[in-house]
Design an enzyme around this catalytic site. Structure first.
Site, PDB file in Angstrom:
ATOM      1  N   GLN A 144       0.808  -1.213   0.000  1.00 39.00           N
ATOM      2  CA  GLN A 144       0.000   0.000   0.000  1.00 39.00           C
ATOM      3  C   GLN A 144       0.842   1.264   0.000  1.00 39.00           C
ATOM      4  OE1 GLN A 144      -1.574  -0.974   4.113  1.00 39.00           O
ATOM      5  NE2 GLN A 144      -1.367   1.248   4.393  1.00 39.00           N
ATOM      6  N   CYS A 150      -5.175   0.512   3.966  1.00 35.86           N
ATOM      7  CA  CYS A 150      -5.123  -0.898   4.335  1.00 35.86           C
ATOM      8  C   CYS A 150      -6.503  -1.538   4.252  1.00 35.86           C
ATOM      9  CB  CYS A 150      -4.552  -1.055   5.739  1.00 35.86           C
ATOM     10  SG  CYS A 150      -5.435  -0.117   7.011  1.00 35.86           S
ATOM     11  N   HIS A 285      -5.448  -0.728  12.012  1.00 34.34           N
ATOM     12  CA  HIS A 285      -4.917  -1.313  10.782  1.00 34.34           C
ATOM     13  C   HIS A 285      -5.856  -2.431  10.329  1.00 34.34           C
ATOM     14  CE1 HIS A 285      -2.008  -2.194   7.747  1.00 34.34           C
ATOM     15  NE2 HIS A 285      -1.624  -3.358   8.260  1.00 34.34           N
ATOM     16  N   ASN A 306      -0.530  -9.183   5.079  1.00 38.64           N
ATOM     17  CA  ASN A 306      -0.433  -7.739   5.277  1.00 38.64           C
ATOM     18  C   ASN A 306      -0.247  -7.058   3.916  1.00 38.64           C
ATOM     19  OD1 ASN A 306      -0.325  -5.288   6.595  1.00 38.64           O
ATOM     20  ND2 ASN A 306       1.348  -5.843   7.953  1.00 38.64           N
TER      21      ASN A 306
END
Length: 342
Positions: A144, A150, A285, A306
């Site tokens: 990202q 996110c 997050h 992630n």
């Protein structure tokens, strides 16, 4: 004798004085090597000096943490691409989950279902371990950058997984479409996965990554690029709050979007192992739970995908402790989980 003692004292003093200087030179060399590795260029000498101070403090704290003996410690930290950022800077740039964001009543009533389709699944029939990467339902790790979206990456990864499971084809979908076109979220300033699901339902689906590529910044919605749609979803469901057993049921059947507190120092520099580091339940997050398992020493873990590139964690993934005493889950991962339905 006096002369000998004086000479020995002078020699010892010179060694003592040179040690800090040698350590400083070594650290400066490490910073220069790190800059070259990560392509970091500073505006001027002043900025480099300031960033060096931050880098040094982070390195010292990482090494101190790794050298603390704890028989229960199952993870390691490491210097990575975030090493010249303070934790406050890191948190502001690389997270972006709006935990306190509230959907409008109109949006909530449109397509969200209140049921949890896996509620009656018996835990006894669930596999001991699941890894949707190995099952071909997870696209390669994405990045990202410093755009706090996110939420878009988490939602897209869950949809990519659900689409592959349903249709047998893994397609990389567009996060930039959400960043640009989802007006109920805030693009690089943050958002929420459920709101992203709502947008996708309302607009008919997502196009491919290649058709609407990621730029890492807020842009104007290009409606022409949003077509053709590569996939669509019919709805989404929330996993029961604060229930890791329910989350396990969902992840056994598909990747799940998860809110998490990922802005802490230990999270910032996580490198390998089953994460048991310090964190809170203040969600900031978003990641995607793509499996679970148990290590050789009996440590149960979740596998999370992630969106910080492959240089973070275990090639972009984290194994994080599962079935903790806190009902919210470690770092709050059981507080806000949801998945798309197709």
């Amino acid at each position: 004798m006096f002369l000998i003692v004086s000479l020995v004292s002078s020699f010892c003093l010179s060694i003592t004085l040179s040690r800090p200087l040698d350590d400083e030179l070594i650290m400066q060399k490490r910073h220069d090597d790190w800059m070259a590795k990560h392509g970091r260029v500073y505006a001027d000498v002043k900025e480099k000096d300031n960033r060096y101070i931050v880098f040094k403090r982070n390195v010292e704290r990482i090494e101190l943490s790794n050298n603390i003996f704890d028989s229960k410690r199952t993870f390691k930290l490491a210097v990575n691409q975030f090493s010249d950022l303070t934790n406050d800077e890191f948190r502001s740039m690389y997270t972006g989950y709006k935990g306190d964001y509230v959907l409008s009543s109109q949006s909530q009533s449109r397509s969200k279902t209140t049921s949890f389709r896996y509620q009656n699944v018996s835990s006894s029939v669930l596999p001991i371990s699941v890894d949707w990467k190995k099952k071909g339902a997870v696209t390669p790790i994405k990045n990202q950058g410093s755009c706090g979206c996110c939420w878009a990456f988490s939602a897209v990864a869950a949809i990519e997984g659900a689409t592959q499971i349903k249709k047998g084809k893994l397609i990389s979908l567009s996060e930039q479409q959400l960043v640009d076109c989802d007006i109920n979220d805030y693009g690089c300033r943050g958002g929420l996965m459920d709101t992203a699901f709502e947008h996708i339902i309302a607009t008919g689906g997502l196009t491919t990554e290649s058709n609407y590529p990621y730029k890492g910044e807020d842009g104007t919605c290009n409606s022409k690029k949003t077509n053709p749609k590569a996939t669509s979803i019919s709805g989404y469901e929330d996993v029961p709050v604060n229930d890791e057993k329910a989350l396990m049921k969902a992840v056994a059947y598909q990747p799940v979007s998860v809110g998490i507190e990922g802005g802490g120092f230990d999270f910032q520099f996580y490198s390998t192992g089953v994460f048991t580091g310090e964190c809170t339940t203040s969600l900031d997050h978003a990641v995607t739970a793509v499996g679970y398992g148990e290590s050789a020493n009996g440590s149960k873990y979740w596998i999370i995908k992630n969106s910080w590139g492959t240089k973070w964690g275990e090639s972009g993934y984290m194994r994080i402790q599962k079935d903790v005493k806190d009902k919210q889950g470690l770092c709050g991962l059981a507080m806000k989980a949801s998945y798309p339905t197709i």
